[in-house]
Design a protein around this motif. Sequence first.
Motif, PDB file in Angstrom:
ATOM      1  N   ARG A 139      44.095 -16.260  12.412  1.00  0.00           N
ATOM      2  CA  ARG A 139      43.887 -17.588  12.989  1.00  0.00           C
ATOM      3  C   ARG A 139      42.436 -17.761  13.397  1.00  0.00           C
ATOM      4  O   ARG A 139      41.746 -16.780  13.688  1.00  0.00           O
ATOM      5  CB  ARG A 139      44.776 -17.735  14.225  1.00  0.00           C
ATOM      6  CG  ARG A 139      46.215 -17.436  13.907  1.00  0.00           C
ATOM      7  CD  ARG A 139      47.079 -17.605  15.094  1.00  0.00           C
ATOM      8  NE  ARG A 139      46.473 -16.966  16.242  1.00  0.00           N
ATOM      9  CZ  ARG A 139      46.696 -17.349  17.452  1.00  0.00           C
ATOM     10  NH1 ARG A 139      47.481 -18.371  17.687  1.00  0.00           N
ATOM     11  NH2 ARG A 139      46.141 -16.701  18.442  1.00  0.00           N
ATOM     12  N   VAL A 194      39.556 -18.326  15.885  1.00  0.00           N
ATOM     13  CA  VAL A 194      39.348 -18.063  17.308  1.00  0.00           C
ATOM     14  C   VAL A 194      38.044 -18.746  17.729  1.00  0.00           C
ATOM     15  O   VAL A 194      36.988 -18.438  17.178  1.00  0.00           O
ATOM     16  CB  VAL A 194      39.251 -16.551  17.588  1.00  0.00           C
ATOM     17  CG1 VAL A 194      39.001 -16.307  19.079  1.00  0.00           C
ATOM     18  CG2 VAL A 194      40.517 -15.837  17.128  1.00  0.00           C
ATOM     19  N   VAL A 205      38.130 -10.882  23.221  1.00  0.00           N
ATOM     20  CA  VAL A 205      39.311 -11.605  22.749  1.00  0.00           C
ATOM     21  C   VAL A 205      39.910 -10.811  21.597  1.00  0.00           C
ATOM     22  O   VAL A 205      39.244 -10.595  20.586  1.00  0.00           O
ATOM     23  CB  VAL A 205      38.964 -13.026  22.269  1.00  0.00           C
ATOM     24  CG1 VAL A 205      40.215 -13.746  21.769  1.00  0.00           C
ATOM     25  CG2 VAL A 205      38.286 -13.823  23.375  1.00  0.00           C
ATOM     26  N   ASP A 261      43.090 -10.804  19.141  1.00  0.00           N
ATOM     27  CA  ASP A 261      44.168 -11.659  18.672  1.00  0.00           C
ATOM     28  C   ASP A 261      45.014 -10.901  17.650  1.00  0.00           C
ATOM     29  O   ASP A 261      44.506 -10.505  16.605  1.00  0.00           O
ATOM     30  CB  ASP A 261      43.536 -12.894  18.019  1.00  0.00           C
ATOM     31  CG  ASP A 261      44.570 -13.951  17.699  1.00  0.00           C
ATOM     32  OD1 ASP A 261      45.556 -14.049  18.446  1.00  0.00           O
ATOM     33  OD2 ASP A 261      44.391 -14.679  16.704  1.00  0.00           O
ATOM     34  N   THR A 262      46.284 -10.683  17.968  1.00  0.00           N
ATOM     35  CA  THR A 262      47.178 -10.017  17.030  1.00  0.00           C
ATOM     36  C   THR A 262      48.396 -10.912  16.820  1.00  0.00           C
ATOM     37  O   THR A 262      48.605 -11.861  17.580  1.00  0.00           O
ATOM     38  CB  THR A 262      47.633  -8.635  17.546  1.00  0.00           C
ATOM     39  OG1 THR A 262      48.614  -8.816  18.586  1.00  0.00           O
ATOM     40  CG2 THR A 262      46.468  -7.817  18.065  1.00  0.00           C
ATOM     41  N   ASP A 271      51.512 -10.802  17.518  1.00  0.00           N
ATOM     42  CA  ASP A 271      52.505 -11.028  18.575  1.00  0.00           C
ATOM     43  C   ASP A 271      51.951 -10.929  19.988  1.00  0.00           C
ATOM     44  O   ASP A 271      52.712 -11.103  20.946  1.00  0.00           O
ATOM     45  CB  ASP A 271      53.705 -10.081  18.402  1.00  0.00           C
ATOM     46  CG  ASP A 271      53.290  -8.625  18.492  1.00  0.00           C
ATOM     47  OD1 ASP A 271      52.080  -8.351  18.527  1.00  0.00           O
ATOM     48  OD2 ASP A 271      54.183  -7.762  18.511  1.00  0.00           O
ATOM     49  N   ALA A 272      50.676 -10.665  20.143  1.00  0.00           N
ATOM     50  CA  ALA A 272      50.115 -10.580  21.495  1.00  0.00           C
ATOM     51  C   ALA A 272      48.618 -10.842  21.449  1.00  0.00           C
ATOM     52  O   ALA A 272      47.942 -10.487  20.491  1.00  0.00           O
ATOM     53  CB  ALA A 272      50.381  -9.203  22.108  1.00  0.00           C
ATOM     54  N   LEU A 273      48.149 -11.454  22.529  1.00  0.00           N
ATOM     55  CA  LEU A 273      46.747 -11.860  22.638  1.00  0.00           C
ATOM     56  C   LEU A 273      46.191 -11.315  23.947  1.00  0.00           C
ATOM     57  O   LEU A 273      46.832 -11.434  24.989  1.00  0.00           O
ATOM     58  CB  LEU A 273      46.678 -13.384  22.641  1.00  0.00           C
ATOM     59  CG  LEU A 273      45.387 -14.050  23.118  1.00  0.00           C
ATOM     60  CD1 LEU A 273      44.252 -13.752  22.156  1.00  0.00           C
ATOM     61  CD2 LEU A 273      45.605 -15.551  23.250  1.00  0.00           C
ATOM     62  N   LEU A 274      45.001 -10.727  23.874  1.00  0.00           N
ATOM     63  CA  LEU A 274      44.319 -10.261  25.082  1.00  0.00           C
ATOM     64  C   LEU A 274      43.013 -11.017  25.263  1.00  0.00           C
ATOM     65  O   LEU A 274      42.243 -11.152  24.319  1.00  0.00           O
ATOM     66  CB  LEU A 274      44.015  -8.760  24.980  1.00  0.00           C
ATOM     67  CG  LEU A 274      43.062  -8.233  26.076  1.00  0.00           C
ATOM     68  CD1 LEU A 274      43.765  -8.198  27.432  1.00  0.00           C
ATOM     69  CD2 LEU A 274      42.531  -6.858  25.714  1.00  0.00           C
ATOM     70  N   VAL A 275      42.780 -11.480  26.500  1.00  0.00           N
ATOM     71  CA  VAL A 275      41.491 -12.069  26.866  1.00  0.00           C
ATOM     72  C   VAL A 275      41.012 -11.358  28.121  1.00  0.00           C
ATOM     73  O   VAL A 275      41.703 -11.356  29.143  1.00  0.00           O
ATOM     74  CB  VAL A 275      41.604 -13.582  27.123  1.00  0.00           C
ATOM     75  CG1 VAL A 275      40.241 -14.155  27.493  1.00  0.00           C
ATOM     76  CG2 VAL A 275      42.171 -14.301  25.910  1.00  0.00           C
TER      77      VAL A 275
END
Lengths: 361, 361
Positions: A315, A317, A327, A329-330, A332-336
């Motif tokens: 996707r 970003v 950031v 981005d995977t 099933d989960a997103l970390l910021v």
Amino acid sequence: MSSIDHFWAVIPAGGAGTRLWPLSRSSAPKFLHDLSGSGRTLLQETRDRLAPLAEDRIVVVTGEPHREAVLAQLTELAADSVVAEPAPRDSMAAIGLAAALLERRDPDAVMGSFAADHVVADPEAFRDAVRRAVAAAREDWLVTLGIEPTFPSSAFGYVHVGDPLPGLEGASAVREFVEKPSVATAEAYLATGSYRWNAGMFVVRPTVLLDLLHQWHPEFADALRAIAAEPARLAELWPTLPKIAVDHAVAEPAADAGRVAVVPSSFPWEDIGDFDALATLLSRGQDEAGPVVLGDPSMVLSVDSTGLVVPSAGRVVAVVGLDDVVVVDTPDALLVTTRARAQEVKQVVAALKDGGRDQLT
Amino acid sequence: MSSIDHFWAVIPAGGAGTRLWPLSRSSAPKFLHDLSGSGRTLLQETRDRLAPLAEDRIVVVTGEPHREAVLAQLTELAADSVVAEPAPRDSMAAIGLAAALLERRDPDAVMGSFAADHVVADPEAFRDAVRRAVAAAREDWLVTLGIEPTFPSSAFGYVHVGDPLPGLEGASAVREFVEKPSVATAEAYLATGSYRWNAGMFVVRPTVLLDLLHQWHPEFADALRAIAAEPARLAELWPTLPKIAVDHAVAEPAADAGRVAVVPSSFPWEDIGDFDALATLLSRGQDEAGPVVLGDPSMVLSVDSTGLVVPSAGRVVAVVGLDDVVVVDTPDALLVTTRARAQEVKQVVAALKDGGRDQLT
């Protein structure tokens, strides 16, 4: 440069890499990922680095759940080159089992143990150091590679380098191993010029390693040799092995006994412990403005931002007005987070486990 | 409270909401989204707010590409209640077309025009204000609702309130409309107590609106009436209409001519222009630590963070150590910014368009 006769590369492939969540998961730990953007995973790069020395004499010790993934990534390995641990029991058990198997397989073996998730920027310099270490190991030294410190880190243990060993070029005696120091102590170490980082890289004859282990933990060494003699006993004996690091079980007492050598080395080395370290690694030599990107740079749009973006979910970003942001981005989960707070990512993993969402960890 | 005879609610549903990307897209603008977490979209809430007054006398004016989406969200509307503009031509054309259609349909009509993407927190107070405005509109005033300013905004135009109109409770003459002022000027306005925000809410008899338009733009009014008389001419005449806001075309000159009234109102009103405004709206009355969440709070894990998280892609979003952060997660695009920089999101949209990735805008 030719390979080294009877040299066996042992690659312990363990560790969850919790601080690299959501990229690293218990189902797909750090070593299975390409963290350098090279197109090869850390495990594959470790194998690539060692193959010129060991040819097909490579043994990977990993957890049973990762056996298939390891074989899928290292297609050149024979299936019996991957030793699957029934459960994690720390590094002495993993490396000791490989030693016990090699002791029976090749009486002239010298093994070198190198973690599957480290980054080495100059493989040729690395191999030069291993060659020197093998020469010392043939003289029955337990040899460690001493990494040249680039800053006074409080995250690594140190090796205190002693006198050069006569007749063994580039090798010195080890005075002692010291545990992770304070930054102030580390600064004092660096000022002396005689301390090196301990990266857990050991080169040794399997019999020497097991005999040293036997001095301080006789039942441990006996159990490992019993498994090697009769592999069917693995499931029975494995759970009885002490959970202890090879440093504590053997390297530290052996150093006190004058049995350990160090090959001081200057190849760039990284243990990518968290996203801050990963950002440092990836930004090396990049002068561009904007965040560094692990993955496809065309998927990242940045306005007045710096840091690290990992667009691994396919996707776009967009990052606007954030310095040193991280950031990841995977699917099933997103970390910021930020580079400065990257260590605290493990709190997220702990919260997910507490919340019964282990499938995301 | 009963409905108002011959009252028609006109809902202009336009505007891209670029600063709310990636939630708002040209294919699915702001008014089609639930931005309050109520389970209803802004368009649906606008309709819900007006239905007690207008029953089924509701007309939505929207772009041709959004006609189907509007009908899908407002299932109670008849298909001919949605007027599709062939292309956007600003608010005078949109509202004027509705006026021309209503002028023919109901000679006793009073129309009220209310944007599809505003948020009103006290619908009952809103309806009270509309009732008063309708009473003044029946006396041939062009009536605007004057929103009580809550801070000296430089983002809105203001209405200067004049003397009360005898016999029309709660309505006053308008001295003038003033364009978006500086913050210092806005502070001076607020200190007088006689300035209100102009939210573009107009209540008026269709014939009065078109006759006023005819005074300053006779061909514009003629064209709108020609379309209403012969709808087949829409495609031919629409592109000839001036692109002008209803404020400039009619309200400002009519105020100078003493034809405009204002109903000062005190219902809470928001034009959610960007994610900073959305965060303010959603955090109202929330004392919890952590970011506000638009969507399922169980999808958000926060460590020592504040701001706004929109987890609309079904994935876990973890935020660690960031204050006033904005994270908007959608299936094909992700935005990370701060509340202070939220205005600059439009730069991302511009960059996507420049890069030929219009499908993401």
